[in-house]
Design a protein around this motif. Structure first.
Motif, mmCIF file in Angstrom:
data_model
loop_
_atom_site.group_PDB
_atom_site.id
_atom_site.type_symbol
_atom_site.label_atom_id
_atom_site.label_comp_id
_atom_site.label_asym_id
_atom_site.label_seq_id
_atom_site.Cartn_x
_atom_site.Cartn_y
_atom_site.Cartn_z
ATOM 1 N N ASP A 1 0.825 -1.207 0.000
ATOM 2 C CA ASP A 1 0.000 0.000 0.000
ATOM 3 C C ASP A 1 0.860 1.259 0.000
ATOM 4 O O ASP A 1 1.884 1.320 0.690
ATOM 5 N N GLY A 2 0.449 2.253 -0.760
ATOM 6 C CA GLY A 2 1.224 3.469 -0.894
ATOM 7 C C GLY A 2 1.382 4.234 0.391
ATOM 8 O O GLY A 2 2.330 5.030 0.536
ATOM 9 N N SER A 3 0.510 4.023 1.355
ATOM 10 C CA SER A 3 0.589 4.746 2.622
ATOM 11 C C SER A 3 1.296 3.945 3.719
ATOM 12 O O SER A 3 1.285 4.350 4.888
ATOM 13 N N VAL B 1 8.809 5.035 5.319
ATOM 14 C CA VAL B 1 7.582 5.307 4.574
ATOM 15 C C VAL B 1 7.830 5.036 3.102
ATOM 16 O O VAL B 1 8.932 5.238 2.585
ATOM 17 N N ARG B 2 6.796 4.547 2.423
ATOM 18 C CA ARG B 2 6.907 4.182 1.019
ATOM 19 C C ARG B 2 6.937 5.427 0.141
ATOM 20 O O ARG B 2 6.251 6.421 0.407
ATOM 21 N N LEU C 1 6.228 -2.743 -6.024
ATOM 22 C CA LEU C 1 6.706 -3.156 -4.710
ATOM 23 C C LEU C 1 5.660 -4.087 -4.121
ATOM 24 O O LEU C 1 4.501 -3.704 -3.935
ATOM 25 N N ARG C 2 6.072 -5.336 -3.849
ATOM 26 C CA ARG C 2 5.122 -6.359 -3.405
ATOM 27 C C ARG C 2 5.618 -7.064 -2.156
ATOM 28 O O ARG C 2 6.816 -7.177 -1.918
ATOM 29 N N TRP C 3 4.685 -7.572 -1.390
ATOM 30 C CA TRP C 3 5.020 -8.448 -0.269
ATOM 31 C C TRP C 3 5.459 -9.811 -0.824
ATOM 32 O O TRP C 3 4.961 -10.253 -1.848
ATOM 33 N N SER C 4 6.362 -10.458 -0.133
ATOM 34 C CA SER C 4 6.830 -11.774 -0.572
ATOM 35 C C SER C 4 7.042 -12.680 0.632
ATOM 36 O O SER C 4 7.499 -12.232 1.692
ATOM 37 N N ARG D 1 11.667 3.576 -13.054
ATOM 38 C CA ARG D 1 10.364 3.261 -12.464
ATOM 39 C C ARG D 1 10.583 2.351 -11.272
ATOM 40 O O ARG D 1 11.579 1.624 -11.183
ATOM 41 N N GLY D 2 9.669 2.387 -10.337
ATOM 42 C CA GLY D 2 9.749 1.544 -9.169
ATOM 43 C C GLY D 2 9.440 2.301 -7.902
ATOM 44 O O GLY D 2 9.094 3.493 -7.919
ATOM 45 N N ALA D 3 9.576 1.588 -6.784
ATOM 46 C CA ALA D 3 9.260 2.156 -5.475
ATOM 47 C C ALA D 3 10.395 1.862 -4.510
ATOM 48 O O ALA D 3 11.238 0.991 -4.741
ATOM 49 N N PHE D 4 10.392 2.597 -3.390
ATOM 50 C CA PHE D 4 11.440 2.450 -2.382
ATOM 51 C C PHE D 4 10.894 2.978 -1.062
ATOM 52 O O PHE D 4 9.711 3.341 -0.952
ATOM 53 N N PHE D 5 11.746 3.033 -0.043
ATOM 54 C CA PHE D 5 11.366 3.600 1.248
ATOM 55 C C PHE D 5 12.391 4.654 1.643
ATOM 56 O O PHE D 5 13.544 4.634 1.201
ATOM 57 N N ARG D 6 11.944 5.563 2.537
ATOM 58 C CA ARG D 6 12.854 6.518 3.151
ATOM 59 C C ARG D 6 12.500 6.624 4.629
ATOM 60 O O ARG D 6 11.366 6.329 5.033
#
Length: 624
Positions: free
Chosen positions: A395-397, A411-412, A423-426, A449-454
């Motif tokens: 989830d984005g939040s 946070v995503r 970005l998926r759970w595994s 493209r893609g997602a990460f955390f900070r």
């Protein structure tokens, strides 16, 4: 050999001085069933001391000695090569972790008590040290026209179960005494060695199957005199008619049997066949009696390495090696000291855990609670075993809590336009990872493209300088489709802020701290210490893809060391490194900036990540 024992004295061998002279006089057999001979070899330098092997070491050695019959032939008695071989095993029991010796039969030529007697004396070297070993009858050791119900024999008088039961590895014998089994403790488990007679009777087959059934979790090495033969050197081994019977009635139906060893025929050869469970059985023929000096008591060492999933095999004559070292070897001996052909020196690849999974599966390591991972000094700990559905988008939040309790939550974030499932759970995880879950990052470049955390704004980790040292750990896996042109230089964990902005030398666009995957899918640690003008780095080797790894960077306040699976890499900079430079900006999890701009995202899986504000020993790493 398969022939009927020939008359005494038809072979003539060159006389050669032995490693230790033995005086052999009149021989006889004692009523107790143990052979007796006049003359006794000098005591070994460590006689009386125990057999030195480590039952838990994950490398160990099984020694094999094939047909020695030509050394004990009527009035031609030459025990020195066998003695040299046994002394070699005793002397190297500790450094080679030798756990057992299997003799493959045809100990003597004519099945006579006076031939067994001097051989018996030599084997007392092993008896006195309580070294694990087995012997079995070949066709020259007994009346070969009969099976294991043949009754008394000089062989049984010499190597009876009564003698064997004094040894710590002896498990038991068939009622007739011609078949024995042995339990060898090695690599933290029991291994069963079957030593079977020249010819099993129906009773013998029943006994052998029952022994295996009574030890259902033991891998089995089957030893007997005859199974295979080869038509010529370098040819693949084939079953003899009796070997086919052994296969059908014993080997194929018992998945625990993974290796068979036999002598009798020559040349040496091997083959592999699938058993009834569909698993490989490695079948090896080893016999050197056709070579100079009756083979000079050649031995084979089977060196098991459970971490490399390999058995390394070598073949040599300790007697001839010793003579060569003293300068006593003749021209024929110098050609025979060590055999290096493809059937004499080779490696066998076996995934032991997978091969034994059908009868002795290794239970997966259970998950460990987060509280056990919070060692003193832990300042951040993130894990992803939340129970979310495998493959579900994150989830984005989402806010990933810092389980250390220090408020370094994640946070995503994502590149605009990236798909929701970037970005998926595994459920995948390293087998030694405390948390049984991970995040699957699906990223690419051009376009990015893609997602990460900070880390969240105001996280204490953002301003930490780690002057007293630190340990940063992570579990990760790169997928099979990882490509340097699309995925290189992605950070597992990095710090925002550039070298230039920090007033450091070098490429001003580089981040002040990054643990990244290079273009050769090796690890790079590059950080600006407080006491250095620029970056100090470590480089790992090119990593196999589609494999889970544990990485750790450890700094003791003086120097940083990069570890992979608890092993230091070679290119660790020998430079003083104290602390980590910070500009008070966020840490990126799965992201990497260049020139202060997001430049690359991680492609693969990341599992548990822990940051500790002190240097941890390898034994305290999360994979320990």
């Amino acid at each position: 050999m398969p022939t009927t024992p020939p008359p005494t004295g038809r072979r003539t061998f060159l006389a050669a001085a032995g490693l230790t002279a033995l005086t052999v006089g009149a021989a006889g057999t004692a009523a107790s069933g143990t052979a007796v001979a006049a003359g006794r070899p000098p005591e070994h330098k460590a006689a009386g001391s125990g057999w030195h092997s480590d039952p838990d070491r994950r490398t160990f050695t099984v020694a094999v000695m094939p047909d020695t019959q030509y050394l004990f032939d009527g009035t031609s008695i030459n025990p020195e090569p066998v003695e040299a071989a046994l002394r070699h095993l005793l002397d190297h029991a500790r450094d080679e972790n030798i756990v057992f010796l299997s003799h493959l039969g045809d100990l003597v030529e004519n099945a006579r008590a006076e031939e067994f007697a001097p051989l018996s004396k030599v084997f007392e070297l092993l008896d006195r040290r309580r070294a694990g070993y087995s012997v079995l009858a070949g066709n020259h050791d007994i009346d070969s026209s009969k099976d294991d119900q043949r009754g008394p024999s000089a062989y049984l008088d010499t190597f009876s179960p009564h003698r064997a039961r004094r040894l710590p590895t002896f498990g038991g014998a068939s009622p007739d005494g011609y078949n024995t089994y042995h339990l060898v403790r090695a690599a933290g488990r029991d291994w069963l060695v079957l030593a079977l007679d020249w010819r099993l009777s129906p009773v013998g087959f029943t006994w052998a199957n029952e022994v295996i059934a009574r030890h259902p979790k033991c891998p089995v090495i089957l030893t007997t005199h005859e199974i295979l033969y080869a038509d010529e050197a370098s040819a693949e081994a084939r079953f003899s008619s009796y070997g086919e019977r052994l296969w059908d009635e014993l080997i194929a139906r018992n998945d625990q049997i993974f290796l068979t060893l036999n002598g009798h025929n020559w040349p040496a050869a091997r083959t592999t066949r699938k058993n009834d469970a569909g698993n490989d059985v490695h079948l090896h023929l080893t016999n050197y009696q056709d070579r100079y000096y009756g083979g000079s008591a050649m031995i084979r060492l089977y060196r098991f390495d459970l971490d490399r999933n390999t058995i390394d095999v070598s073949t040599f004559s300790p007697w001839q090696l010793a003579r060569a070292a003293r300068g006593d070897a003749n021209v024929l001996e110098l050609q025979e000291t060590e055999l290096t052909g493809p059937e004499d020196r080779f490696s066998v690849a076996i995934d032991f855990e997978e091969r034994f999974a059908g009868f002795a599966p290794v239970p997966p390591r259970p998950a460990r609670p987060a509280s056990r991972m919070l060692l003193p000094g832990t300042v951040a700990y993130w894990r992803f075993d939340t129970g979310a559905e495998d493959g579900a988008p994150v989830d984005g939040s989402l806010r990933v809590r810092d389980l250390s309790g220090h408020g370094n939550d994640l946070v995503r974030a994502a590149v605009p336009g990236s798909p929701a499932d970037a970005l998926r759970w595994s459920a995948e995880h390293h087998p030694d990872q405390p948390g049984h879950g991970s995040l699957r990052f699906d990223a690419a470049k051009s376009p990015l493209r893609g997602a990460f955390f900070r880390t969240v704004k105001g996280a204490p980790l953002d301003t930490a300088t780690f002057r007293s040292g630190f340990t940063i750990e992570a579990f990760f896996k790169l997928p099979a489709d990882w490509n340097g042109s699309r995925n290189a230089w992605a950070g597992i964990l990095s710090r925002q802020g550039t070298v230039g902005a920090a007033g450091k030398t070098g490429d001003p666009a580089e981040p002040v701290v990054t643990l990244s995957v290079s273009d050769g899918h090796g690890l790079q640690w590059a950080a600006a210490p407080l006491n250095q003008p620029g970056l100090v780095g470590s480089w790992g080797h090119e990593l196999p893809l589609d494999h889970w790894w544990h990485v750790a960077v450890v700094n003791d306040g003086r120097r940083s060391t990069l570890y992979l699976d608890g092993c230091p890499v070679v290119r660790n900079a020998e430079v003083a490194a104290n602390g980590l430079t910070t500009l008070g900006l966020s840490w990126l999890f799965g992201g990497y900036e260049y020139g202060g701009t997001l430049d690359q995202l991680f492609h693969g899986w990341i599992g548990d990540v822990r940051v500790t504000e002190r240097a941890l020993p390898v034994g305290a790493f999360m994979n320990a």
